[in-house]
Design a protein around this motif. Structure first.
Motif, mmCIF file in Angstrom:
data_model
loop_
_atom_site.group_PDB
_atom_site.id
_atom_site.type_symbol
_atom_site.label_atom_id
_atom_site.label_comp_id
_atom_site.label_asym_id
_atom_site.label_seq_id
_atom_site.Cartn_x
_atom_site.Cartn_y
_atom_site.Cartn_z
ATOM 1 N N GLY A 111 0.816 -1.211 0.000
ATOM 2 C CA GLY A 111 0.000 0.000 0.000
ATOM 3 C C GLY A 111 0.852 1.264 0.000
ATOM 4 N N CYS A 112 1.859 1.320 0.872
ATOM 5 C CA CYS A 112 2.742 2.492 0.910
ATOM 6 C C CYS A 112 3.577 2.567 -0.361
ATOM 7 N N LYS A 113 3.983 1.434 -0.876
ATOM 8 C CA LYS A 113 4.753 1.399 -2.121
ATOM 9 C C LYS A 113 3.922 1.966 -3.273
ATOM 10 N N LEU B 177 2.138 6.486 -6.967
ATOM 11 C CA LEU B 177 1.093 7.409 -7.414
ATOM 12 C C LEU B 177 1.510 8.867 -7.231
ATOM 13 N N ARG B 178 2.244 9.157 -6.174
ATOM 14 C CA ARG B 178 2.729 10.534 -5.983
ATOM 15 C C ARG B 178 3.687 10.926 -7.097
ATOM 16 N N TRP B 179 4.555 10.002 -7.517
ATOM 17 C CA TRP B 179 5.460 10.301 -8.624
ATOM 18 C C TRP B 179 4.668 10.488 -9.908
ATOM 19 N N LEU B 180 3.707 9.615 -10.176
ATOM 20 C CA LEU B 180 2.933 9.696 -11.413
ATOM 21 C C LEU B 180 2.047 10.929 -11.460
ATOM 22 N N ASP B 181 1.556 11.380 -10.309
ATOM 23 C CA ASP B 181 0.714 12.579 -10.223
ATOM 24 C C ASP B 181 1.540 13.855 -10.139
ATOM 25 N N GLU B 182 2.860 13.733 -10.239
ATOM 26 C CA GLU B 182 3.782 14.844 -10.111
ATOM 27 C C GLU B 182 3.707 15.497 -8.732
ATOM 28 N N GLY B 183 3.388 14.686 -7.725
ATOM 29 C CA GLY B 183 3.407 15.175 -6.349
ATOM 30 C C GLY B 183 4.828 15.374 -5.854
ATOM 31 N N TYR B 184 5.758 14.618 -6.424
ATOM 32 C CA TYR B 184 7.173 14.792 -6.140
ATOM 33 C C TYR B 184 7.785 15.484 -7.348
ATOM 34 N N ARG B 185 8.704 16.378 -7.093
ATOM 35 C CA ARG B 185 9.389 17.069 -8.188
ATOM 36 C C ARG B 185 10.873 17.137 -7.888
#
Length: 66
Positions: free
Chosen positions: A29-31, A36-44
């Motif tokens: 789940g955490c993985k 999803l954060r990377w794919l949603d551009e939540g991380y930059r």
């Protein structure tokens, strides 16, 4: 928001102990949430702003055919 306690030795998202099969995360789940954060551009990743031509694959409209 990730839990900041025990981030050094635990899951980077929730701080729980890591699972060997899901390292460095505690669960699938955490993985998945991290992906999803990377794919949603939540991380930059910081860097220079790309111009429009670079983001289209570097197509140069002024390039000659010959």
């Amino acid at each position: 928001m990730p839990n900041l306690r025990n981030k050094k030795n635990g899951c980077p998202l929730c701080g729980k102990p890591t699972a060997a099969a899901q390292a460095p995360f505690c669960s699938q789940g955490c993985k998945d949430r991290d992906l999803l954060r990377w794919l949603d551009e939540g991380y930059r990743i910081p860097g220079p702003v790309a111009d429009d031509q670079q983001s289209l694959g570097g197509v140069d409209s002024e390039e000659s055919d010959g």
